[in-house]
Design an enzyme around this catalytic site. Structure first.
Site, short mmCIF file in Angstrom:
data_model
loop_
_atom_site.label_atom_id
_atom_site.label_comp_id
_atom_site.label_asym_id
_atom_site.label_seq_id
_atom_site.Cartn_x
_atom_site.Cartn_y
_atom_site.Cartn_z
N HIS A 1 1.63 2.11 -3.46
CA HIS A 1 0.55 2.75 -4.16
C HIS A 1 0.67 4.46 -3.87
CE1 HIS A 1 -1.38 -0.50 -6.16
NE2 HIS A 1 -1.78 -1.15 -4.96
N GLU B 1 0.81 -1.05 -0.07
CA GLU B 1 0.07 -0.07 -0.03
C GLU B 1 0.92 1.41 0.10
OE1 GLU B 1 -3.00 -0.34 -0.78
OE2 GLU B 1 -3.06 -2.44 -0.28
#
Length: 273
Positions: A65, A62
């Site tokens: 991202h 994550e």
């Protein structure tokens, strides 16, 4: 009407790892040492080592991202705390951390989960938009290769065939640690494959969707909440699951991680059985 992004100042501590993440890393290191030395109940040691390692990989996925979104134009990810590797800051901690951990415990598969929210209105390039989605699974690929380094170097135990045709371990030293490490590599491979599938709602779908027409993008986004549910059912209830695991096992063996070793790691991790 065009959207004009609002300037936001990046907090000074935006890129400093959170105490939560540091704590997870500490558990990972400590449980790895305990697994290596067979300290206490080795099955519990393996459980802590695998689960904490898996959570670290979820955070890094994550983070990839978020940081790619940040450098592509969305500075608001810093305000939301996504750059500090804190899983408690995710949009859906239950779906992003708890559910993937439960699936690993029950089924031994690296379930992807959506967590960070990137404001795509700030992203002015289709290529950048696509790369933001690709950053997560590419991180899983990098982690799989990193964990596989000792196996590629021949440091882990191997099954060898004797003259009688029987298979035996080349070495049983620290077999619990190597099996747990093999399981972590396997989880990264499964997460990589799943996340690269061009399915609505997964990173693979996010990689290709920026190049769709606006009408097709709207339809794609409507299907996104159901994409993974359909895939999940296919993996668990149909022959698609057999094809999936055959591909994952082949990829794992390609990086010298043997299926028998991570299967043993999965058995050890389930200390309650």
């Amino acid at each position: 009407m065009t959207y004009e992004p609002v300037y936001t100042r990046t907090p000074r501590n935006a890129f400093i790892p959170s105490p939560v993440f540091v704590g997870i890393v500490a558990v990972f290191v400590a449980s790895g040492i305990m697994t290596w030395t067979r300290f206490g109940n080795v099955k519990i040691d393996v459980f802590l080592f695998v689960i904490s390692g898996w959570v670290i990989s979820l955070c890094l996925h994550e983070y990839a991202h978020a940081v790619s979104g940040y450098f592509s134009g969305d500075l608001t990810v810093a305000d939301r705390g996504y750059l500090r590797l804190n899983p408690l800051k995710y949009t859906h901690p239950l779906l992003s951390i708890v559910l993937p951990v439960i699936v690993v415990i029950l089924g031994g598969i690296g379930l992807p989960g959506g967590a960070v929210w990137v404001d795509h209105r700030y992203i002015r390039s289709r290529v950048k938009d696509s790369l933001i989605s690709a950053a997560g699974p590419l991180t899983n690929v990098a982690l799989a290769l990193l964990v596989a380094v000792p196996f590629l170097a021949g440091m882990a135990p191997e099954l060898t065939q004797s003259v009688t045709g029987r298979y035996q371990l080349s070495s049983a030293d620290h077999i619990e640690f190597w099996s747990a490490l093999a399981l972590l590599a396997f989880l990264q491979v499964t997460a990589s494959v799943l996340n690269f599938l061009p399915v609505p709602g997964l990173d693979g779908g996010g990689i290709i969707s920026p190049f769709f027409s606006p009408a097709y993008q709207r339809a794609w986004n409507l299907a996104a909440p159901w994409g993974f549910l359909v895939l999940f059912l296919l993996l668990w209830q149909t022959q698609v699951g057999d094809y999936f695991y055959s591909l994952v096992n082949w990829l794992a063996e390609l990086i010298s991680v043997p299926p028998w070793l991570y299967a043993y790691g999965f058995d050890l991790m389930r200390f309650w059985s």
